[in-house]
Design a protein around this motif. Structure first.
Motif, mmCIF file in Angstrom:
data_model
loop_
_atom_site.group_PDB
_atom_site.id
_atom_site.type_symbol
_atom_site.label_atom_id
_atom_site.label_comp_id
_atom_site.label_asym_id
_atom_site.label_seq_id
_atom_site.Cartn_x
_atom_site.Cartn_y
_atom_site.Cartn_z
ATOM 1 N N GLY A 126 19.765 49.302 34.580
ATOM 2 C CA GLY A 126 20.114 49.218 32.966
ATOM 3 C C GLY A 126 19.689 47.926 32.707
ATOM 4 O O GLY A 126 19.000 47.591 31.558
ATOM 5 N N LEU A 127 20.007 46.814 33.646
ATOM 6 C CA LEU A 127 19.544 45.462 33.492
ATOM 7 C C LEU A 127 18.278 44.975 33.435
ATOM 8 O O LEU A 127 17.598 44.327 32.706
ATOM 9 N N VAL A 128 17.382 45.934 34.534
ATOM 10 C CA VAL A 128 16.083 45.734 34.562
ATOM 11 C C VAL A 128 15.461 46.283 33.375
ATOM 12 O O VAL A 128 14.391 45.350 32.598
ATOM 13 N N ALA A 129 15.829 47.285 32.724
ATOM 14 C CA ALA A 129 15.213 48.026 31.383
ATOM 15 C C ALA A 129 15.626 47.027 30.342
ATOM 16 O O ALA A 129 14.892 46.439 29.632
ATOM 17 N N ASP A 130 16.700 46.146 30.422
ATOM 18 C CA ASP A 130 16.871 45.459 29.275
ATOM 19 C C ASP A 130 16.050 43.914 29.318
ATOM 20 O O ASP A 130 15.670 43.781 28.342
ATOM 21 N N TYR A 131 15.928 43.569 30.670
ATOM 22 C CA TYR A 131 14.793 42.497 30.691
ATOM 23 C C TYR A 131 13.511 42.757 30.355
ATOM 24 O O TYR A 131 13.004 42.023 29.622
ATOM 25 N N GLN A 132 13.104 43.787 30.523
ATOM 26 C CA GLN A 132 11.540 44.409 30.309
ATOM 27 C C GLN A 132 11.509 44.436 28.811
ATOM 28 O O GLN A 132 10.471 43.971 28.250
ATOM 29 N N ASN A 133 12.611 44.904 28.153
ATOM 30 C CA ASN A 133 12.564 45.338 26.760
ATOM 31 C C ASN A 133 12.563 43.787 26.009
ATOM 32 O O ASN A 133 11.902 43.586 25.005
ATOM 33 N N TYR A 134 13.450 42.810 26.408
ATOM 34 C CA TYR A 134 13.557 41.466 25.954
ATOM 35 C C TYR A 134 12.093 40.716 25.919
ATOM 36 O O TYR A 134 11.724 40.049 25.012
ATOM 37 N N LEU A 135 11.519 40.930 27.215
ATOM 38 C CA LEU A 135 10.488 40.334 27.539
ATOM 39 C C LEU A 135 9.145 40.897 26.554
ATOM 40 O O LEU A 135 8.592 39.958 25.937
ATOM 41 N N SER A 136 9.087 42.119 26.355
ATOM 42 C CA SER A 136 8.072 42.747 25.625
ATOM 43 C C SER A 136 8.436 42.223 24.130
ATOM 44 O O SER A 136 7.483 42.143 23.169
ATOM 45 N N GLN A 137 9.653 42.137 23.564
ATOM 46 C CA GLN A 137 9.989 41.805 22.138
ATOM 47 C C GLN A 137 9.582 40.453 22.262
ATOM 48 O O GLN A 137 9.137 39.853 20.919
ATOM 49 N N CYS A 138 9.948 39.427 22.915
ATOM 50 C CA CYS A 138 9.722 38.102 22.827
ATOM 51 C C CYS A 138 8.195 37.766 22.797
ATOM 52 O O CYS A 138 7.837 37.043 21.752
ATOM 53 N N GLU A 139 7.164 38.312 23.479
ATOM 54 C CA GLU A 139 5.901 38.461 23.771
ATOM 55 C C GLU A 139 5.360 38.998 22.337
ATOM 56 O O GLU A 139 4.244 38.160 21.593
ATOM 57 N N GLU A 140 5.835 39.925 21.725
ATOM 58 C CA GLU A 140 5.465 40.437 20.646
ATOM 59 C C GLU A 140 5.686 39.500 19.374
ATOM 60 O O GLU A 140 4.796 39.197 18.476
ATOM 61 N N ILE A 141 6.874 38.979 19.206
ATOM 62 C CA ILE A 141 7.401 38.166 18.180
ATOM 63 C C ILE A 141 6.413 36.870 18.136
ATOM 64 O O ILE A 141 6.154 36.066 17.418
ATOM 65 N N TYR A 142 6.447 36.318 19.509
ATOM 66 C CA TYR A 142 5.723 35.150 19.667
ATOM 67 C C TYR A 142 4.284 35.193 19.243
ATOM 68 O O TYR A 142 3.639 34.305 18.670
ATOM 69 N N ARG A 143 3.565 36.401 19.411
ATOM 70 C CA ARG A 143 2.236 36.558 19.057
ATOM 71 C C ARG A 143 2.295 36.418 17.244
ATOM 72 O O ARG A 143 1.390 35.741 16.702
ATOM 73 N N LYS A 144 3.297 36.858 16.777
ATOM 74 C CA LYS A 144 3.508 36.843 15.056
ATOM 75 C C LYS A 144 3.507 35.568 14.934
ATOM 76 O O LYS A 144 2.987 35.137 13.904
ATOM 77 N N PHE A 145 4.602 34.752 15.637
ATOM 78 C CA PHE A 145 4.671 33.346 15.392
ATOM 79 C C PHE A 145 3.630 32.506 15.595
ATOM 80 O O PHE A 145 3.233 31.835 14.572
ATOM 81 N N LEU A 146 2.781 32.843 16.358
ATOM 82 C CA LEU A 146 1.722 31.951 16.391
ATOM 83 C C LEU A 146 0.570 32.178 15.279
ATOM 84 O O LEU A 146 -0.146 31.268 14.769
ATOM 85 N N ASN A 147 0.492 33.605 14.724
ATOM 86 C CA ASN A 147 -0.274 33.839 13.764
ATOM 87 C C ASN A 147 -0.001 33.094 12.395
ATOM 88 O O ASN A 147 -0.651 32.726 11.699
ATOM 89 N N VAL A 148 1.314 33.179 12.335
ATOM 90 C CA VAL A 148 1.966 32.385 11.024
ATOM 91 C C VAL A 148 1.932 30.882 11.010
ATOM 92 O O VAL A 148 1.311 30.528 10.134
ATOM 93 N N ARG A 149 2.228 30.370 12.187
ATOM 94 C CA ARG A 149 1.761 29.051 12.388
ATOM 95 C C ARG A 149 0.302 28.440 12.291
ATOM 96 O O ARG A 149 0.003 27.671 11.545
ATOM 97 N N ASN A 150 -0.469 29.298 12.811
ATOM 98 C CA ASN A 150 -2.202 29.101 12.625
ATOM 99 C C ASN A 150 -2.423 29.058 11.312
ATOM 100 O O ASN A 150 -3.203 28.427 10.610
ATOM 101 N N ASN A 151 -1.887 30.238 10.215
ATOM 102 C CA ASN A 151 -2.165 30.347 9.157
ATOM 103 C C ASN A 151 -1.813 29.247 8.131
ATOM 104 O O ASN A 151 -2.272 28.807 7.300
ATOM 105 N N ILE A 152 -0.491 28.560 8.592
ATOM 106 C CA ILE A 152 -0.108 27.371 7.782
ATOM 107 C C ILE A 152 -0.830 26.250 7.964
ATOM 108 O O ILE A 152 -0.910 25.272 6.999
ATOM 109 N N SER A 153 -1.200 26.009 9.230
ATOM 110 C CA SER A 153 -1.806 24.766 9.717
ATOM 111 C C SER A 153 -3.400 24.826 9.255
ATOM 112 O O SER A 153 -4.037 23.817 8.936
ATOM 113 N N SER A 154 -3.860 25.969 8.896
ATOM 114 C CA SER A 154 -5.259 26.047 8.601
ATOM 115 C C SER A 154 -5.143 25.986 6.893
ATOM 116 O O SER A 154 -6.418 26.031 6.259
#
Length: 657
Positions: free
Chosen positions: A206-234
């Motif tokens: 269960g803890l392994v599943a939680d870790y993989q889930n958190y990691l996937s969420q973080c990677e997806e949100i980080y990609r969105k964050f980079l897109n928003v930041r790049n749009n602001i800087s441009s």
């Protein structure tokens, strides 16, 4: 000696032949064998990253340090590799290495060997693809072709270390972390240890599943964050759209930081078990049988006539039960429990039963050993998360000995409902008993030992009653988890006449977040301690100055037979000499009893803080008056008559985070 260390990790060119194994690639195409490097042990990877690759570099220097390492060990040309992607595999030859980019310059091998899911990857197609990539391929996509001479051992290992690092250790947001710390210590080592703990089944699934889930969420949100930041800087304008983007970026950033903290908790080998995880228990209760009958299940490996007569007299007699019984016989206790419905009863006869599965008790069922616990042993074999999972409204377990092996979770988990444990012996492997939020445990006259974690873990919002038990030879005796969280109710804890002894850490430990008052209290306590020490020192120095011959005098017998020192009033001695002796004697005597008061006081103080937090939240919501009965929400604590002996760190401690 350095040469020996190097050769043990990377192979030695002084010895003829390779030190590495080989792997035959899967598939229909006859690719040449490749080096088998993905089986490396923890200490081999640890040594490579710490001593040869990363050392004390910062996150922003990882690529630079890796490139310097590759320049020393990677052959620049003359070796073949299989280039693998999600859609094809193709054999290539390395003609150069771009170390700073961590890429190899390649050309297709002759003859052309390629395997793909589609037939479109022809020789011409692959040539065109390589031209688009300027013939540069990331090293982590290459698997070095086996060579028995040993010349390319270090090359194969170097590529493996780069591949493993960027697949299992590196996170895309690492470069944005604070750059004033040792990246290896803060990130690489804990992630590497977690990877191998998971491989070796030391982390609950269960803890392994939680870790993989958190990691996937973080990677997806980080990609969105980079897109928003790049749009602001441009963007050059201060338009309303840009302001909205900035707000969105801040929200995404907060989510990322929250997920990163969860990941770090799981990566930390201590904190991952201290804080645990919210495990979902999907056990479904069967309810009553369609016929409405309740069955008594009798478990015995062999049923002798004498045993059956005793059972009928003691347990199965209609006079004692008040009604006619329907009985089923089993040789396996796990099969008997699986056959139970609401209200069923399982009687387990003396014997040593070995099970390879989980006792999932979702209905109100009674498990009872017929005899003494040491005569009725249920031993769990085989790797697995759980031994006994309880979600029934009223589960009763008595007169059994449970023995756990090769586990990654506790011996008994109470997820929901109430579980009563009476006259049992629990020989644990990892943690002992866990009482989850909203669950209840009544444990009495039982013995629990051997847990590598806590003997009993009490979650926020649970109810735990411990009466006349022994809890010993565990990492910690009882662990009460953080219950200052605003989302949880306060646990109700009763501990009466328990013997908690010989645990490695504390008898009872409370885990809670650090409050601002804790910092003030610690500072005040340190100041008070310094002042007390100075007072004692001054008192003793004054005694020495007034009576310089005290150290050379001999005690003489007074007329009443008591010893005294010539030239020094006897009543002066206790102030700077016998005080410590008296304190020591009091500490020895009170270790068994004062722990009760200390635990009750600390839990009560924490309960008061919880109440204050609740009042503050209501005030923020505009609620200025509240019912005192609702607001009191005091922890029900009864800590009486418990004995705490020979615990490594004492009877009670607090873990602040």
């Amino acid at each position: 000696q350095e040469d020996d260390d190097s050769s043990s990790d990377y192979g030695s060119r002084d010895k003829p032949g390779t030190a590495l194994g080989r792997t035959v690639p899967d598939g229909n195409v006859l690719f040449p064998d490749i080096f088998h490097t993905d089986h490396l042990l923890f200490y081999e990877r640890f040594k490579a990253y710490q001593d040869y690759i990363l050392a004390d570099c910062k996150a922003s220097e990882v690529k630079e340090f890796t490139a310097e390492y590759l320049e020393k060990v990677l052959e620049p040309s003359g070796w073949q590799a299989v280039w693998r992607t999600n859609v094809f595999e193709v054999l290539v030859e390395v003609v150069d290495v771009e170390y700073s980019a961590l890429k190899a310059v390649v050309q297709l091998s002759d003859p052309f060997l390629c395997e793909s899911q589609a037939s479109t990857f022809t020789l011409e197609c692959m040539q065109e693809l390589l031209e688009l990539k300027e013939r540069q391929i990331p090293l982590q996509e290459l698997w070095v072709v086996y060579d028995e001479s040993g010349e390319f051992d270090q090359t194969a290992l170097a590529v493996e270390h780069v591949r493993f690092f960027y697949r299992c250790i590196w996170r895309t947001w690492d470069e944005e972390e604070e750059d004033d710390f040792d990246y290896f210590v803060r990130c690489v080592e804990p992630r590497l240890r977690l990877h191998y703990d998971i491989l070796e089944h030391r982390v609950p699934s269960g803890l392994v599943a939680d870790y993989q889930n958190y990691l996937s969420q973080c990677e997806e949100i980080y990609r969105k964050f980079l897109n928003v930041r790049n749009n602001i800087s441009s963007s050059d304008s201060d338009s309303e759209v840009e302001n909205v983007s900035m707000v969105e970026g801040l929200k995404l950033y907060e989510k990322i930081e929250h997920l990163k903290q969860k990941l770090k908790l799981i990566e930390n080998p201590l904190l991952r078990y201290v804080f645990g995880y919210q495990k979902y228990s999907g056990l479904q209760a069967k309810g009553l049988r369609p016929t409405g009958t309740k069955i008594t299940h009798v478990v015995s490996s062999t049923m002798m006539a004498g045993l059956l007569q005793s059972l009928i007299r003691d347990k199965l007699c209609p006079e004692s039960c008040g009604e006619e019984l329907e009985i089923q016989f089993h040789s396996d206790p796990l099969a008997a429990v699986d056959a139970c419905y609401e209200g069923d009863r399982v009687i387990i006869c003396p014997g040593h039963y070995v099970v390879d599965g989980v006792f999932c008790i979702a209905d109100s069922v009674e498990l009872e050993g017929y005899g003494l616990p040491d005569d009725i042993v249920i031993e769990k074999r085989g790797k697995g998360d759980n031994f006994v999972d309880c979600t029934g409204a009223n589960v009763r377990i008595s007169n059994l000995k449970l023995v756990q092996h090769d586990a990654v979770e506790g011996i008994l988990n109470v997820h929901h409902g109430k579980t009563t444990l009476e006259n049992c012996v629990l020989q644990c492997e990892t943690t002992g008993i866990t009482i989850r939020t909203s669950a209840e445990l009544l444990m009495k006259n039982s013995d629990l030992y051997g847990a590598k974690g806590a003997g009993v873990e009490i979650y926020p919002g649970s109810m735990c009653t411990l009466l006349d038990n022994g809890i010993h030879h565990c990492k910690e005796g009882i662990l009460i988890k953080n219950f200052l969280d605003e989302h949880y109710d306060i646990p109700k804890i009763t501990m009466v006449n328990n013997m908690i002894h010989n645990n490695e850490g504390y008898g009872v430990v409370l885990v809670r977040p650090t409050m601002p008052s804790d910092v003030k209290d610690a500072s005040a306590e340190r100041t008070k301690g310094v002042l007390n020490d100075l007072a004692v020192l001054c008192d003793c120095l004054l005694t020495f100055l007034l009576f310089p011959d005290l150290g050379n005098t001999q005690p003489t017998q007074s007329g009443d037979g008591t010893a005294r020192v010539e030239g020094f009033r006897q009543e002066r001695l206790p102030e700077c000499v016998t005080d410590e002796l008296e304190l020591y004697e009091q500490a020895v005597i009170s270790e068994q009893t004062e722990g009760n008061y200390e635990i009750a006081n600390e839990l009560g103080a924490t309960s008061a803080k919880k109440s204050q937090m609740h009042k503050k939240r209501l005030s923020e919501l505009g609620i200025t008056e509240a019912d005192d009965n609702l607001m009191s929400q005091e922890m029900f604590v009864s800590i009486v008559g418990n004995q705490f002996k020979w615990n490594g760190k004492g009877s009670f401690g607090t873990f602040l985070f």
